[in-house]
Design a protein around this motif. Structure first.
Motif, PDB file in Angstrom:
ATOM      1  N   ASN A 183      -5.800   9.031  -2.249  1.00  0.00           N
ATOM      2  CA  ASN A 183      -6.869   8.998  -1.245  1.00  0.00           C
ATOM      3  C   ASN A 183      -7.285   7.574  -0.908  1.00  0.00           C
ATOM      4  O   ASN A 183      -7.510   7.230   0.260  1.00  0.00           O
ATOM      5  CB  ASN A 183      -8.081   9.780  -1.752  1.00  0.00           C
ATOM      6  CG  ASN A 183      -7.815  11.269  -1.874  1.00  0.00           C
ATOM      7  OD1 ASN A 183      -6.954  11.827  -1.201  1.00  0.00           O
ATOM      8  ND2 ASN A 183      -8.557  11.932  -2.754  1.00  0.00           N
ATOM      9  N   VAL A 184      -7.409   6.724  -1.935  1.00  0.00           N
ATOM     10  CA  VAL A 184      -7.791   5.332  -1.700  1.00  0.00           C
ATOM     11  C   VAL A 184      -6.767   4.638  -0.816  1.00  0.00           C
ATOM     12  O   VAL A 184      -7.113   3.952   0.162  1.00  0.00           O
ATOM     13  CB  VAL A 184      -7.940   4.576  -3.037  1.00  0.00           C
ATOM     14  CG1 VAL A 184      -8.112   3.079  -2.786  1.00  0.00           C
ATOM     15  CG2 VAL A 184      -9.122   5.114  -3.835  1.00  0.00           C
ATOM     16  N   HIS A 185      -5.483   4.805  -1.114  1.00  0.00           N
ATOM     17  CA  HIS A 185      -4.457   4.050  -0.394  1.00  0.00           C
ATOM     18  C   HIS A 185      -4.180   4.609   0.992  1.00  0.00           C
ATOM     19  O   HIS A 185      -3.805   3.854   1.907  1.00  0.00           O
ATOM     20  CB  HIS A 185      -3.197   3.947  -1.255  1.00  0.00           C
ATOM     21  CG  HIS A 185      -3.469   3.203  -2.515  1.00  0.00           C
ATOM     22  ND1 HIS A 185      -3.761   1.856  -2.522  1.00  0.00           N
ATOM     23  CD2 HIS A 185      -3.574   3.622  -3.794  1.00  0.00           C
ATOM     24  CE1 HIS A 185      -4.025   1.475  -3.757  1.00  0.00           C
ATOM     25  NE2 HIS A 185      -3.919   2.527  -4.543  1.00  0.00           N
ATOM     26  N   GLY A 217     -11.270   3.846   7.110  1.00  0.00           N
ATOM     27  CA  GLY A 217     -10.342   2.748   7.345  1.00  0.00           C
ATOM     28  C   GLY A 217     -10.893   1.728   8.323  1.00  0.00           C
ATOM     29  O   GLY A 217     -10.757   0.511   8.118  1.00  0.00           O
ATOM     30  N   TRP A 218     -11.548   2.210   9.367  1.00  0.00           N
ATOM     31  CA  TRP A 218     -12.142   1.299  10.354  1.00  0.00           C
ATOM     32  C   TRP A 218     -13.205   0.422   9.709  1.00  0.00           C
ATOM     33  O   TRP A 218     -13.274  -0.780   9.964  1.00  0.00           O
ATOM     34  CB  TRP A 218     -12.743   2.125  11.494  1.00  0.00           C
ATOM     35  CG  TRP A 218     -13.421   1.287  12.535  1.00  0.00           C
ATOM     36  CD1 TRP A 218     -12.835   0.571  13.540  1.00  0.00           C
ATOM     37  CD2 TRP A 218     -14.833   1.068  12.657  1.00  0.00           C
ATOM     38  NE1 TRP A 218     -13.785  -0.088  14.281  1.00  0.00           N
ATOM     39  CE2 TRP A 218     -15.030   0.198  13.764  1.00  0.00           C
ATOM     40  CE3 TRP A 218     -15.946   1.534  11.948  1.00  0.00           C
ATOM     41  CZ2 TRP A 218     -16.291  -0.214  14.162  1.00  0.00           C
ATOM     42  CZ3 TRP A 218     -17.213   1.114  12.350  1.00  0.00           C
ATOM     43  CH2 TRP A 218     -17.381   0.251  13.448  1.00  0.00           C
ATOM     44  N   LEU A 219     -14.007   0.999   8.819  1.00  0.00           N
ATOM     45  CA  LEU A 219     -15.061   0.231   8.151  1.00  0.00           C
ATOM     46  C   LEU A 219     -14.484  -0.832   7.217  1.00  0.00           C
ATOM     47  O   LEU A 219     -15.106  -1.883   7.003  1.00  0.00           O
ATOM     48  CB  LEU A 219     -15.965   1.181   7.357  1.00  0.00           C
ATOM     49  CG  LEU A 219     -16.833   2.133   8.189  1.00  0.00           C
ATOM     50  CD1 LEU A 219     -17.509   3.153   7.282  1.00  0.00           C
ATOM     51  CD2 LEU A 219     -17.874   1.361   8.993  1.00  0.00           C
ATOM     52  N   TYR A 220     -13.314  -0.582   6.675  1.00  0.00           N
ATOM     53  CA  TYR A 220     -12.713  -1.496   5.701  1.00  0.00           C
ATOM     54  C   TYR A 220     -11.701  -2.450   6.340  1.00  0.00           C
ATOM     55  O   TYR A 220     -11.168  -3.335   5.683  1.00  0.00           O
ATOM     56  CB  TYR A 220     -12.036  -0.663   4.601  1.00  0.00           C
ATOM     57  CG  TYR A 220     -11.421  -1.457   3.485  1.00  0.00           C
ATOM     58  CD1 TYR A 220     -12.175  -2.355   2.736  1.00  0.00           C
ATOM     59  CD2 TYR A 220     -10.073  -1.324   3.169  1.00  0.00           C
ATOM     60  CE1 TYR A 220     -11.613  -3.093   1.717  1.00  0.00           C
ATOM     61  CE2 TYR A 220      -9.497  -2.056   2.144  1.00  0.00           C
ATOM     62  CZ  TYR A 220     -10.267  -2.937   1.421  1.00  0.00           C
ATOM     63  OH  TYR A 220      -9.700  -3.665   0.405  1.00  0.00           O
ATOM     64  N   ALA A 221     -11.454  -2.305   7.644  1.00  0.00           N
ATOM     65  CA  ALA A 221     -10.338  -3.007   8.289  1.00  0.00           C
ATOM     66  C   ALA A 221     -10.404  -4.519   8.139  1.00  0.00           C
ATOM     67  O   ALA A 221      -9.410  -5.172   7.802  1.00  0.00           O
ATOM     68  CB  ALA A 221     -10.272  -2.625   9.768  1.00  0.00           C
ATOM     69  N   LYS A 222     -11.548  -5.116   8.382  1.00  0.00           N
ATOM     70  CA  LYS A 222     -11.651  -6.582   8.336  1.00  0.00           C
ATOM     71  C   LYS A 222     -11.316  -7.101   6.942  1.00  0.00           C
ATOM     72  O   LYS A 222     -10.512  -8.034   6.783  1.00  0.00           O
ATOM     73  CB  LYS A 222     -13.053  -7.033   8.728  1.00  0.00           C
ATOM     74  CG  LYS A 222     -13.231  -8.545   8.778  1.00  0.00           C
ATOM     75  CD  LYS A 222     -14.629  -8.913   9.268  1.00  0.00           C
ATOM     76  CE  LYS A 222     -14.780 -10.438   9.408  1.00  0.00           C
ATOM     77  NZ  LYS A 222     -14.689 -11.111   8.105  1.00  0.00           N
ATOM     78  N   ALA A 223     -11.901  -6.495   5.908  1.00  0.00           N
ATOM     79  CA  ALA A 223     -11.636  -6.947   4.541  1.00  0.00           C
ATOM     80  C   ALA A 223     -10.181  -6.720   4.150  1.00  0.00           C
ATOM     81  O   ALA A 223      -9.572  -7.545   3.458  1.00  0.00           O
ATOM     82  CB  ALA A 223     -12.561  -6.215   3.570  1.00  0.00           C
ATOM     83  N   ALA A 224      -9.592  -5.611   4.584  1.00  0.00           N
ATOM     84  CA  ALA A 224      -8.221  -5.286   4.199  1.00  0.00           C
ATOM     85  C   ALA A 224      -7.211  -6.277   4.760  1.00  0.00           C
ATOM     86  O   ALA A 224      -6.155  -6.501   4.169  1.00  0.00           O
ATOM     87  CB  ALA A 224      -7.870  -3.869   4.650  1.00  0.00           C
ATOM     88  N   ARG A 225      -7.535  -6.875   5.883  1.00  0.00           N
ATOM     89  CA  ARG A 225      -6.559  -7.733   6.563  1.00  0.00           C
ATOM     90  C   ARG A 225      -6.733  -9.214   6.264  1.00  0.00           C
ATOM     91  O   ARG A 225      -5.928 -10.041   6.699  1.00  0.00           O
ATOM     92  CB  ARG A 225      -6.645  -7.495   8.077  1.00  0.00           C
ATOM     93  CG  ARG A 225      -6.357  -6.041   8.434  1.00  0.00           C
ATOM     94  CD  ARG A 225      -6.464  -5.779   9.918  1.00  0.00           C
ATOM     95  NE  ARG A 225      -6.502  -4.349  10.202  1.00  0.00           N
ATOM     96  CZ  ARG A 225      -6.275  -3.802  11.391  1.00  0.00           C
ATOM     97  NH1 ARG A 225      -6.002  -4.578  12.420  1.00  0.00           N
ATOM     98  NH2 ARG A 225      -6.345  -2.498  11.550  1.00  0.00           N
ATOM     99  N   GLU A 274       0.831  -1.206   0.000  1.00  0.00           N
ATOM    100  CA  GLU A 274       0.000   0.000   0.000  1.00  0.00           C
ATOM    101  C   GLU A 274       0.867   1.260   0.000  1.00  0.00           C
ATOM    102  O   GLU A 274       0.508   2.271  -0.614  1.00  0.00           O
ATOM    103  CB  GLU A 274      -0.939   0.000   1.209  1.00  0.00           C
ATOM    104  CG  GLU A 274      -2.048  -1.018   1.133  1.00  0.00           C
ATOM    105  CD  GLU A 274      -3.061  -0.723   0.023  1.00  0.00           C
ATOM    106  OE1 GLU A 274      -3.132   0.429  -0.429  1.00  0.00           O
ATOM    107  OE2 GLU A 274      -3.781  -1.657  -0.373  1.00  0.00           O
ATOM    108  N   LEU A 275       1.985   1.187   0.682  1.00  0.00           N
ATOM    109  CA  LEU A 275       2.898   2.330   0.698  1.00  0.00           C
ATOM    110  C   LEU A 275       3.458   2.588  -0.698  1.00  0.00           C
ATOM    111  O   LEU A 275       3.533   3.741  -1.157  1.00  0.00           O
ATOM    112  CB  LEU A 275       4.031   2.047   1.684  1.00  0.00           C
ATOM    113  CG  LEU A 275       4.934   3.220   2.060  1.00  0.00           C
ATOM    114  CD1 LEU A 275       4.135   4.372   2.635  1.00  0.00           C
ATOM    115  CD2 LEU A 275       5.984   2.744   3.059  1.00  0.00           C
ATOM    116  N   VAL A 276       3.832   1.523  -1.400  1.00  0.00           N
ATOM    117  CA  VAL A 276       4.316   1.659  -2.776  1.00  0.00           C
ATOM    118  C   VAL A 276       3.208   2.220  -3.672  1.00  0.00           C
ATOM    119  O   VAL A 276       3.447   3.132  -4.470  1.00  0.00           O
ATOM    120  CB  VAL A 276       4.824   0.302  -3.305  1.00  0.00           C
ATOM    121  CG1 VAL A 276       5.009   0.330  -4.818  1.00  0.00           C
ATOM    122  CG2 VAL A 276       6.135  -0.062  -2.620  1.00  0.00           C
ATOM    123  N   ALA A 277       1.995   1.676  -3.537  1.00  0.00           N
ATOM    124  CA  ALA A 277       0.880   2.167  -4.357  1.00  0.00           C
ATOM    125  C   ALA A 277       0.625   3.646  -4.111  1.00  0.00           C
ATOM    126  O   ALA A 277       0.388   4.419  -5.053  1.00  0.00           O
ATOM    127  CB  ALA A 277      -0.373   1.354  -4.059  1.00  0.00           C
TER     128      ALA A 277
END
Length: 329
Positions: free
Chosen positions: A85-87, A178-186, A68-71
Motif C-alpha cells: 500500500n505504501v509503495h 500520491g498527489w499530497l506526497y508528490a513534491k517530497a517524493a521527487r 519503488e517498483l522493486v519495493a
C-alpha cells in the motif's frame, strides 16, 4: 494504525538517537512511518533500518520509479500488504498512476523492463530455487534487501491497513495521497547523509554494494539485527539458520503447526523464542498474541520482542544476500 503487540512511545517524546532518526525521516519522508516507530524500542536497529532504506530507496540518481517498483514487488511476494500500500501510493506520487494500479491489482507491468524488474524481485524470495543474483546497481539491490527486512518487521508488528478503515483500498484515496506526497517524493537526496547515525566501525560492507553508502548501511543493519540472536541458545540459532537455508523462502501452508514441529528438539526455555523468530523469517503475520504472551513471561520488555523479530527477519534477508555474495566470489 494498529500496533499488534505494543504501542511505541509517541514520536514527539523521542530522545537521543531515536529523535535524530525521526528528524531525518521528517525531513526526507514526511513522517515517521509506523514501522520505524515500532523499531524505536531498539534505536540501533531503527537507525540502521532507516539508513538502508534511505540510501537504497531515496538517495542517488538511480530511477526512483524502478526502486519503488522493486519495493512493491518484494512486498507483494512477501505478502506484506501494508508495504504494498505504501509503495503504490508513492508510485502515484511519482506520476506513475497506471503502473501503481497494476501493482495494486497484483498484475504484471505492461512495459517489458518493468516486468523484468518485478520478476527478478519476486524470484528473490527463494534465491536458491531460482538460481538468483543481481545484475542491478547497489541502490536497486539494496532496495530489494531493505524490503525483505522491512516487510517482515511490518507484517510481524503492524496491522495490515495503512489508513483507518482500509481507505487505502480506494484508487481515489491512493491517487489523492500520491498527489499530497508528490513534491517530497521527487526531491533528490544526497547519498550518505544517514551514515553518521550508524555505529559502522566494526562492519565490513558487502562486495555487491561496490563501496556505496548502501553497503555500509546494510552491514550495519545486519550487525544490529543479528545481536537479537543473543536472546537464544546455540541450538535455537542453529535451528533457525538451517531452516532458513533448507526451506529457501517456502511459505508454510499452516505456519503455526509448522513452527511447532520445528522446535520440538530445541531446549524448552528457547522454544517460544525460536518459534517467533522462525515465523518472523517465513510468515511473520502468523506470530500470535499467545506466542508473544509466552515470550513475555521471561522477556517482558518490548525491546526484546523487537530484537527477536529483527533477528528472524535478518536471517531470512541475509539468506537472499548470500546469493549475491556467492556471485562475487
Amino acid at each position: 494504525m494498529t500496533y499488534r503487540f505494543f504501542t511505541p512511545t509517541p514520536a514527539r517524546d523521542a530522545t537521543g538517537l531515536t529523535a535524530r532518526v525521526y528528524q531525518q525521516v521528517r525531513d526526507e519522508f514526511l513522517w515517521p512511518l509506523p514501522t520505524f516507530q515500532a523499531l524505536s524500542a531498539v534505536p540501533e536497529v531503527l537507525a540502521a533500518t532507516w539508513a538502508l532504506m534511505r540510501e537504497a530507496l531515496l538517495a542517488g540518481d538511480t530511477s526512483r520509479v524502478d526502486r519503488e517498483l522493486v519495493a512493491s514487488a518484494v512486498s507483494r511476494v512477501n505478502r506484506c500488504q501494508f508495504c504494498v500500500n505504501v509503495h503504490v501510493l508513492v508510485l502515484h506520487a511519482l506520476g506513475e498512476s497506471t503502473l501503481a494500479e497494476v501493482i495494486a491489482r497484483g498484475g504484471t507491468p505492461p512495459e517489458p523492463r518493468h516486468a523484468e524488474l518485478v520478476g527478478w524481485a519476486e524470484a528473490s524470495r527463494s534465491p536458491r530455487a531460482a538460481d538468483w543474483t543481481s545484475p542491478y546497481r547497489p541502490e536497486v539491490t539494496g532496495t530489494l534487501l531493505a524490503f525483505h527486512f522491512v516487510n517482515r518487521i511490518a507484517s510481524a508488528l503492524l496491522d495490515s491497513d495503512l489508513l483507518p478503515g482500509g481507505l487505502q483500498r480506494s484508487p481515489l484515496v491512493r491517487s489523492v495521497g500520491g498527489w499530497l506526497y508528490a513534491k517530497a517524493a521527487r526531491e533528490p537526496r544526497e547519498p550518505g547523509r544517514s551514515l553518521p547515525l550508524l555505529d559502522a566501525g566494526a562492519t565490513v560492507p558487502p562486495a555487491w554494494a561496490e563501496g556505496s553508502p548502501v553497503g555500509v548501511a546494510y552491514a550495519s543493519l545486519k550487525n544490529a539485527a543479528e545481536q537479537g540472536g543473543d536472546l537464544l541458545g546455540d541450538v535455537a540459532r542453529q535451528t533457525i539458520t538451517a531452516t532458513v537455508r533448507w526451506e529457501d523462502g517456502r511459505f508454510p501452508a499452516r505456519p503455526g503447526d509448522w513452527a511447532v514441529d520445528l522446535v520440538r528438539d530445541v531446549p524448552g526455555t528457547d522454544r517460544v523464542g525460536t518459534r517467533i523468530a522462525l515465523l518472523a523469517a517465513f510468515a511473520p503475520s502468523a506470530i500470535s498474541v499467545g506466542d508473544v504472551a509466552l515470550w513475555r513471561m521471561s522477556h517482558p520488555a518490548d525491546a526484546d520482542l523487537v530484537r527477536l523479530v529483527a533477528y528472524g527477519a535478518m536471517t531470512a534477508t541475509d539468506h537472499v544476500a548470500r546469493a549475491l555474495t556467492s556471485a562475487h566470489l
